[in-house]
Write an enzyme that holds these catalytic residues in place. Structure first.
Site, PDB file in Angstrom:
ATOM      1  N   HIS A  54       0.828  -1.213   0.000  1.00  0.00           N
ATOM      2  CA  HIS A  54       0.000   0.000   0.000  1.00  0.00           C
ATOM      3  C   HIS A  54       0.858   1.257   0.000  1.00  0.00           C
ATOM      4  O   HIS A  54       0.554   2.237  -0.685  1.00  0.00           O
ATOM      5  CB  HIS A  54      -0.928  -0.034   1.218  1.00  0.00           C
ATOM      6  CG  HIS A  54      -1.712   1.229   1.397  1.00  0.00           C
ATOM      7  ND1 HIS A  54      -1.492   2.104   2.443  1.00  0.00           N
ATOM      8  CD2 HIS A  54      -2.694   1.783   0.648  1.00  0.00           C
ATOM      9  CE1 HIS A  54      -2.326   3.117   2.333  1.00  0.00           C
ATOM     10  NE2 HIS A  54      -3.061   2.961   1.258  1.00  0.00           N
ATOM     11  N   GLU A  57       2.082   1.918  -3.427  1.00  0.00           N
ATOM     12  CA  GLU A  57       1.016   2.515  -4.252  1.00  0.00           C
ATOM     13  C   GLU A  57       1.057   4.040  -4.143  1.00  0.00           C
ATOM     14  O   GLU A  57       0.968   4.750  -5.148  1.00  0.00           O
ATOM     15  CB  GLU A  57      -0.352   1.982  -3.808  1.00  0.00           C
ATOM     16  CG  GLU A  57      -1.537   2.620  -4.514  1.00  0.00           C
ATOM     17  CD  GLU A  57      -2.764   2.739  -3.626  1.00  0.00           C
ATOM     18  OE1 GLU A  57      -3.369   3.819  -3.585  1.00  0.00           O
ATOM     19  OE2 GLU A  57      -3.114   1.741  -2.970  1.00  0.00           O
ATOM     20  N   GLU A 134      -3.809   7.882   7.441  1.00  0.00           N
ATOM     21  CA  GLU A 134      -4.859   7.066   6.817  1.00  0.00           C
ATOM     22  C   GLU A 134      -5.203   5.877   7.699  1.00  0.00           C
ATOM     23  O   GLU A 134      -6.372   5.517   7.854  1.00  0.00           O
ATOM     24  CB  GLU A 134      -4.402   6.591   5.432  1.00  0.00           C
ATOM     25  CG  GLU A 134      -5.463   5.818   4.675  1.00  0.00           C
ATOM     26  CD  GLU A 134      -4.989   5.328   3.316  1.00  0.00           C
ATOM     27  OE1 GLU A 134      -5.600   4.382   2.799  1.00  0.00           O
ATOM     28  OE2 GLU A 134      -4.000   5.873   2.778  1.00  0.00           O
TER      29      GLU A 134
END
Length: 420
Positions: A54, A57, A134
């Site tokens: 992640h 990404e 996040e």
């Protein structure tokens, strides 16, 4: 159901192993979705380095040898396109939706981040803070997100599905830029990637453009095999967690086979029957009639490795998780004992067909659907999806419930209100 609902796809593999798949829709719209899938998600991480897929990404939108940080987005916006990305358990996915005349530019952008990503520490450190935030927002400070994360921590002990793609907070705070570089070098190779283009475009146009931009990119090394196989659960698990929440939340999980297994259509029908739509059994009973919950999901996860069938319920204020749990088990036992009617299953088939046909009208959905199977390593279950749903019999759905929804191998997690 006619199998022709699924559009035809065309495939070519470059000499470096990059697979290129085109799904022409020929709808006169001039719109295409250009995707690249990497066969690397949180499944490919190891304990202590969770969340790297992640994080990478996020880093893919930073600088390359030819672009400054943020330039990828600016270029896409300049030609009127939309771009985004997501990281899952089994793969990472990037897409650009645009006019077909922007195919060449879109592929050049994806080739640049595959071959020329800088991965500078000065870009990595601020982005680490973004990812940590996040994690706080989606997981630590979100009762449903927190319960979901803790469910996987308990349902899987050995396999890397033990964590969700966001990863553990302590890992996020302790990765080094070398960890990110190593993951990129290992998994972002042509032989581990698939380009999927769907929309109003011809296959040869895509094949030529893909060859132009990607054929010169070399592979560097072998890709590690994920050898972990989750041992069979040897008894029911029950976990109580405490988190700041105004309501109680419940999750129940059962281990099921991977996405290729012949029981998946029956499990999909079971999830539709239980919680999809206002007339589904659990929604009608617990949401509308008894007003015990405000959110309820029952669904089968179709993963590359064996997944889970998951029930997740958010209780209404004053309703205990145990009372909802009792109602869910009542519905499970009812299906096991009495089965499902021909009429119920017919409705499931009609709804499934309608959803499937609707998804075929959008180039983004088509690219995502084909890519999700290709990235997991097998497109056959998709090619036979409609016929497998259509030939389902009520007893197959009942058998799936008896076979997999077994209390003796269930994992139950209850979230109660705790101190702030």
């Amino acid at each position: 159901m006619a199998s022709s609902t699924l559009p035809k796809h065309y495939t070519k593999t470059l000499k470096n192993g990059l697979e290129v798949v085109v799904i022409p829709l020929r709808n006169g719209s001039g719109v295409i979705t250009t995707d690249i899938f990497y066969k690397a998600g949180s499944r490919n991480e190891v304990m202590g380095k969770s969340g790297i897929a992640h994080m990478l990404e996020h880093m893919n939108f930073k600088s390359t040898k030819h672009m400054k940080a943020g330039e990828f987005d600016r270029i896409v916006k300049r030609f009127g396109g939309v771009d985004n990305a997501s990281t899952g358990f089994d793969y990472t996915h990037y897409f650009i939706k645009s006019s077909k005349r922007n195919l060449d530019t879109s592929l050049s952008l994806f080739a640049d981040i595959m071959a020329n990503l800088n991965l500078k520490d000065e870009e990595f450190q601020p982005e680490r803070k973004v990812v940590a935030e996040e994690r706080r927002w989606r997981t630590d400070n979100n009762p449903v997100g927190y319960l979901y994360f803790r469910l996987f921590n308990n349902a899987y002990l050995y396999h890397s599905y033990h964590w969700t793609p966001i990863g553990f907070m302590n890992d996020i705070l302790n990765w080094s830029i070398e960890d990110i570089r190593s993951f990129h070098k290992t998994y972002y190779q042509p032989k581990n990637a698939i380009i999927v283009v769907a929309g109003d475009i011809e296959p040869e146009t895509v094949f030529e453009a893909a060859k132009k931009h990607f054929s010169g990119i070399k592979n560097c090394c072998d890709i590690p095999k994920v050898h972990q196989v989750e041992p069979r659960q040897d008894g029911p698990k029950r976990v109580m967690i405490h988190k700041e929440s105004e309501v109680e939340i419940l999750a129940i999980a059962f281990h099921i086979p991977n996405f290729q297994h012949s029981d998946q259509p029956a499990l999909s029908a079971l999830s539709e029957l239980l919680s999809h739509g206002k007339s589904s059994r659990l929604i009608e009973d617990l949401v509308d009639k008894k007003k015990m919950v405000n959110q309820l999901y029952a669904y089968n996860m179709e993963q590359k490795d064996p997944g889970i069938f998951l029930f997740l319920a958010v209780c209404n204020p004053g309703v205990s998780a145990e009372s909802v749990e009792k109602e869910i088990w009542s519905q499970i036992e009812k299906i096991k004992k009495d089965g499902v009617s021909e009429e119920e299953l017919k409705k499931v088939k009609v709804n499934t067909r309608a959803d499937f046909i609707f998804s075929m009208e959008n180039s983004s959905n088509v690219a995502d659907l084909f890519g999700s199977y290709l990235a997991r390593g097998d497109i056959e279950p998709l090619l036979h999806y409609e016929e497998n749903i259509e030939k389902l019999r009520p007893e197959a759905v009942q058998d799936a419930a008896r076979k997999y929804l077994d209390k003796e191998v269930s994992t139950t997690v209850i979230l109660r209100k705790g101190k702030k």
